[in-house]
Write an enzyme that holds these catalytic residues in place. Structure first.
Site, PDB file in Angstrom:
ATOM      1  N   ASP A  82      -4.954 -10.550  -0.723  1.00  0.00           N
ATOM      2  CA  ASP A  82      -3.662 -11.173  -0.610  1.00  0.00           C
ATOM      3  C   ASP A  82      -2.905 -11.058  -1.803  1.00  0.00           C
ATOM      4  OD1 ASP A  82      -1.825 -12.581   0.749  1.00  0.00           O
ATOM      5  OD2 ASP A  82      -2.634 -14.463   0.189  1.00  0.00           O
ATOM      6  N   HIS A  83      -1.656 -10.722  -1.441  1.00  0.00           N
ATOM      7  CA  HIS A  83      -0.658 -10.163  -2.714  1.00  0.00           C
ATOM      8  C   HIS A  83      -1.289  -9.425  -3.801  1.00  0.00           C
ATOM      9  CE1 HIS A  83       1.152 -13.936  -0.739  1.00  0.00           C
ATOM     10  NE2 HIS A  83       2.169 -13.445  -1.530  1.00  0.00           N
TER      11      HIS A  83
ATOM     12  N   CYS B  45       5.622   5.980   4.803  1.00  0.00           N
ATOM     13  CA  CYS B  45       4.651   5.284   4.332  1.00  0.00           C
ATOM     14  C   CYS B  45       3.956   6.062   2.906  1.00  0.00           C
ATOM     15  CB  CYS B  45       3.287   5.230   5.084  1.00  0.00           C
ATOM     16  SG  CYS B  45       3.717   4.103   6.668  1.00  0.00           S
TER      17      CYS B  45
ATOM     18  N   HIS C  58       3.365  -5.084   3.749  1.00  0.00           N
ATOM     19  CA  HIS C  58       3.140  -5.690   5.170  1.00  0.00           C
ATOM     20  C   HIS C  58       2.414  -7.052   5.064  1.00  0.00           C
ATOM     21  CE1 HIS C  58       3.430  -1.694   7.216  1.00  0.00           C
ATOM     22  NE2 HIS C  58       2.710  -1.105   6.172  1.00  0.00           N
TER      23      HIS C  58
ATOM     24  N   HIS D 157       4.829   0.161  -0.333  1.00  0.00           N
ATOM     25  CA  HIS D 157       5.674  -0.922   0.475  1.00  0.00           C
ATOM     26  C   HIS D 157       4.766  -1.847   1.021  1.00  0.00           C
ATOM     27  CE1 HIS D 157       4.016   2.249   3.149  1.00  0.00           C
ATOM     28  NE2 HIS D 157       3.830   1.025   4.119  1.00  0.00           N
TER      29      HIS D 157
ATOM     30  N   GLU E 199      -0.548  -4.260  11.130  1.00  0.00           N
ATOM     31  CA  GLU E 199       0.040  -4.079   9.870  1.00  0.00           C
ATOM     32  C   GLU E 199       1.403  -4.451  10.275  1.00  0.00           C
ATOM     33  OE1 GLU E 199      -0.372  -0.521   8.060  1.00  0.00           O
ATOM     34  OE2 GLU E 199       0.828   0.620   9.468  1.00  0.00           O
TER      35      GLU E 199
ATOM     36  N   HIS F  57       0.780  -1.127   0.041  1.00  0.00           N
ATOM     37  CA  HIS F  57      -0.101  -0.013  -0.072  1.00  0.00           C
ATOM     38  C   HIS F  57       0.984   1.225   0.192  1.00  0.00           C
ATOM     39  CE1 HIS F  57      -0.239   0.882   4.670  1.00  0.00           C
ATOM     40  NE2 HIS F  57       0.835   0.777   4.299  1.00  0.00           N
TER      41      HIS F  57
HETATM   42 NI    NI Z   1       2.552   0.644   5.493  1.00  0.00          NI
END
Ligand code: NI
Length: 154
Positions: A79-80, A33, A41, A39, A124, A14
């Protein structure tokens, strides 16, 4: 009342970014962020339902059914994925853990008997999480972006 929790995991990328802010303000508010390319998580999702055990089964909820529901309405979609671009129900939402809790609640609540959903918690990282109990809250939706604007990157 008994509370039953299903814990599950997903990995996603995200970027925290508000399109109505200047680049400087985004940088100032969201710091690392706000990294242009996003990046990742390894998220943990905990969903808690409440009720009384069924006298015949001893279950408040059949956890196999809750697992399947969470996979269908959340995990298979996030997911992914890149949460800013790839997820229909997150289009235009700033993907903080707070906003993810609310969006996930909206995905799940109408698929369970009324009043059964108690809490959605999203981690996260080991240190950072949010939890939501369904109180009314409005999450702004900004115009959705569907891909990186490579002009902006150079
Ligand atoms: Ni983040």
């Amino acid at each position: 009342m008994i509370f039953v929790t299903r814990k599950t995991h997903f990995s996603a990328a995200h970027r925290l970014y508000n399109p109505t802010f200047s680049d400087e303000r985004n940088e100032d508010v969201f710091d690392k962020c706000n990294n242009f390319w996003g990046h990742g998580h390894n998220y943990v999702l905990e969903v808690t339902v409440k009720g009384l055990p069924d006298p015949d089964t001893g279950y408040v909820i059949d956890l196999k059914k809750l697992k399947a529901l969470l996979e269908e309405v959340i995990i298979d979609k996030v997911d992914h994925r890149h949460l800013n671009f790839d997820v229909d129900f997150l289009q235009g939402v700033i993907p903080t853990v707070e906003n993810l809790c609310v969006a996930f609640w909206q995905q799940v609540e109408h698929r369970l008997p009324s009043g059964e959903l108690h809490c959605i918690r999203v981690f996260e990282s080991e240190s950072n999480s949010a939890e939501y109990f369904g109180a009314p809250v409005s999450v702004p939706r900004y115009p959705a972006t569907h891909a990186y604007n490579l002009q902006e990157a150079v």
